[in-house]
Motif scaffolding. Structure first.
Motif, PDB file in Angstrom:
ATOM      1  N   GLY A  69      15.787   1.370 -25.402  1.00 46.27           N
ATOM      2  CA  GLY A  69      15.788  -0.007 -25.861  1.00 46.27           C
ATOM      3  C   GLY A  69      14.427  -0.627 -25.693  1.00 46.27           C
ATOM      4  N   ARG A  70      14.354  -1.900 -26.000  1.00 45.07           N
ATOM      5  CA  ARG A  70      13.069  -2.584 -25.974  1.00 45.07           C
ATOM      6  C   ARG A  70      13.228  -3.971 -25.367  1.00 45.07           C
ATOM      7  NH1 ARG A  70       8.096  -2.085 -28.404  1.00 45.07           N
ATOM      8  NH2 ARG A  70       7.232  -4.131 -28.892  1.00 45.07           N
ATOM      9  N   ILE A  71      12.311  -4.332 -24.489  1.00 45.19           N
ATOM     10  CA  ILE A  71      12.326  -5.653 -23.866  1.00 45.19           C
ATOM     11  C   ILE A  71      10.927  -6.235 -23.964  1.00 45.19           C
ATOM     12  CG2 ILE A  71      12.726  -6.971 -21.746  1.00 45.19           C
ATOM     13  CD1 ILE A  71      14.547  -4.708 -20.805  1.00 45.19           C
ATOM     14  N   THR A  72      10.831  -7.394 -24.578  1.00 37.47           N
ATOM     15  CA  THR A  72       9.541  -8.059 -24.682  1.00 37.47           C
ATOM     16  C   THR A  72       9.624  -9.406 -23.982  1.00 37.47           C
ATOM     17  OG1 THR A  72       9.362  -7.059 -26.860  1.00 37.47           O
ATOM     18  CG2 THR A  72       7.698  -8.676 -26.288  1.00 37.47           C
ATOM     19  N   PHE A  73       8.734  -9.624 -23.044  1.00 37.43           N
ATOM     20  CA  PHE A  73       8.695 -10.896 -22.318  1.00 37.43           C
ATOM     21  C   PHE A  73       7.362 -11.556 -22.603  1.00 37.43           C
ATOM     22  CE2 PHE A  73       7.614 -13.435 -18.579  1.00 37.43           C
ATOM     23  CZ  PHE A  73       8.751 -14.213 -18.443  1.00 37.43           C
ATOM     24  N   ASP A  74       7.427 -12.695 -23.259  1.00 41.83           N
ATOM     25  CA  ASP A  74       6.214 -13.422 -23.610  1.00 41.83           C
ATOM     26  C   ASP A  74       5.200 -12.508 -24.314  1.00 41.83           C
ATOM     27  OD1 ASP A  74       4.939 -15.795 -23.806  1.00 41.83           O
ATOM     28  OD2 ASP A  74       4.222 -15.876 -21.743  1.00 41.83           O
ATOM     29  N   GLY A  75       5.717 -11.691 -25.203  1.00 40.60           N
ATOM     30  CA  GLY A  75       4.848 -10.809 -25.990  1.00 40.60           C
ATOM     31  C   GLY A  75       4.484  -9.497 -25.311  1.00 40.60           C
ATOM     32  N   VAL A  76       4.855  -9.336 -24.034  1.00 41.21           N
ATOM     33  CA  VAL A  76       4.496  -8.110 -23.313  1.00 41.21           C
ATOM     34  C   VAL A  76       5.661  -7.124 -23.332  1.00 41.21           C
ATOM     35  CG1 VAL A  76       3.768  -7.148 -21.091  1.00 41.21           C
ATOM     36  CG2 VAL A  76       2.985  -9.434 -21.780  1.00 41.21           C
ATOM     37  N   ASP A  77       5.360  -5.882 -23.629  1.00 41.78           N
ATOM     38  CA  ASP A  77       6.371  -4.831 -23.640  1.00 41.78           C
ATOM     39  C   ASP A  77       6.713  -4.465 -22.186  1.00 41.78           C
ATOM     40  OD1 ASP A  77       7.806  -2.479 -23.782  1.00 41.78           O
ATOM     41  OD2 ASP A  77       6.553  -1.596 -25.339  1.00 41.78           O
ATOM     42  N   VAL A  78       7.859  -4.956 -21.718  1.00 43.77           N
ATOM     43  CA  VAL A  78       8.207  -4.835 -20.294  1.00 43.77           C
ATOM     44  C   VAL A  78       8.412  -3.373 -19.888  1.00 43.77           C
ATOM     45  CG1 VAL A  78       9.920  -5.433 -18.533  1.00 43.77           C
ATOM     46  CG2 VAL A  78       9.237  -7.142 -20.231  1.00 43.77           C
TER      47      VAL A  78
END
Ligand SMILES: Nc1ncnc2c1ncn2[C@@H]1O[C@H](COP(=O)(O)OP(=O)(O)OP(=O)(O)O)[C@@H](O)[C@H]1O
Ligand SMILES: [Mg+2]
Length: 287
Positions: A69-78
């Motif tokens: 999966g994919r998680i982006t926090f404030d544009g950053v790839d977590v």
């Protein structure tokens, strides 16, 4: 732009072994979950016990690594973040747990508990840390006279306020609140909840708010994500979903009737008819 974007996140915990040493299969705890969370928004995650709510919250903070999966926090790839970057991200994403008795170290004074994140993440000196600690305790309505006290000397509500202060220490943008008032005395729930709401508004916080208390969800959340057996069954505006739930599972959650399990991935009914099956019985049923 969204503060947090999650897509296709899945997690299956490793198989255990039964008494005969045979591998046991576990169903996925979280399966292909996606959602977005805007700055200042509160997204509630609801669903019955074992639905995967806490696992999802922990995955978002990368306390648990998902299988995909994919998680982006404030544009950053977590999920791609290196340790150094992850440290920076951790400052901005915090968690409040259900049970403040176990989330706070009994050997740490209130002052130490609240200031510890500053010790770990900043080079503020002792005096500056103490100032910030006192300020935060005032803000959460405890008062600095409690600074020298220890967890055992505080009530559940006070402890949860300390845990909230500690979560705020580094000025986060996102807080995952996992059943933050469920363990508290009914008489103090509303106060702690109001505190969380005030802080959200004042500081522009985003909340991922895990709760099985739907009356509470309706009050605090802007949007809601309904989970069953690891999957999202529906999500959307909280009032709209509460008014006209599209999914049978949500309808049942909303009525106070004990909720039978939804179908598993093979279409089989899981533990149907049993009121509130435990996570364990559900796992067994799914095998
Ligand atoms: N560390 C773990 N190891 C193995 N299995 C786990 C672990 N954590 C959770 N699970 C399993 O994953 C599934 C989802 O659990 P999770 O704690 O996320 O549910 P939940 O929706 O938060 O439930 P509750 O409302 O009871 O807190 C359950 O089947 C649970 O047994
Ligand atoms: Mg949970």
């Amino acid at each position: 732009m969204s503060l947090l974007e999650v897509s296709g996140v899945s997690k299956t915990f490793k198989a255990g072994r039964d008494l005969l040493g045979r591998r046991t299969r576990r169903p996925p705890a979280v399966q292909d979950v996606g959602f977005t969370l805007a700055k200042g928004e509160c997204l509630a995650v609801v669903g019955e016990s074992g639905a995967g709510k806490s696992t999802l919250g922990r995955i978002v903070l990368r306390l648990i690594d998902p299988d995909g999966g994919r998680i982006t926090f404030d544009g950053v790839d977590v999920l791609a973040a290196r340790p150094r970057e992850m440290r920076r991200l951790r400052r901005r994403m915090q968690m409040i747990f259900q049970d403040p008795y176990s989330s706070l170290d009994p050997r740490m004074s209130v002052a130490e508990a609240v200031a510890e994140p500053l010790l770990v993440h900043t080079d503020l000196d002792r005096a500056a840390r103490a100032r910030r600690g006192a300020e935060l305790l005032d803000r959460v309505g405890i008062g600095r006279r409690y600074l020298g006290r220890y967890p055992a000397e505080l009530s559940g509500g006070q402890l949860q306020r300390v845990a909230i202060a500690r979560a705020l220490t580094l000025n986060p943008s996102l807080i995952v609140c996992d059943e933050p008032v469920a363990a508290l005395d009914v008489s103090v729930r509303a106060q702690v909840l109001n505190l969380l709401r005030d802080l959200q508004e004042e500081l522009g916080l985003s909340y991922l708010f895990v709760s099985h208390d739907l009356a509470l969800v309706e009050v605090v959340a802007d949007r809601v994500l309904v989970m069953a057996a690891g999957r999202v069954v529906e999500q959307g505006d909280v009032r709209q979903i509460f008014r006209s739930p599209a999914h049978e599972y949500t309808q049942r959650l909303l009525s106070a009737i004990p909720v039978p399990m939804p179908r598993d991935s093979t279409g089989r009914r899981m533990a149907e008819g049993r009121p509130e099956p435990s996570a364990r019985s559900r796992e067994e049923a799914a095998q």
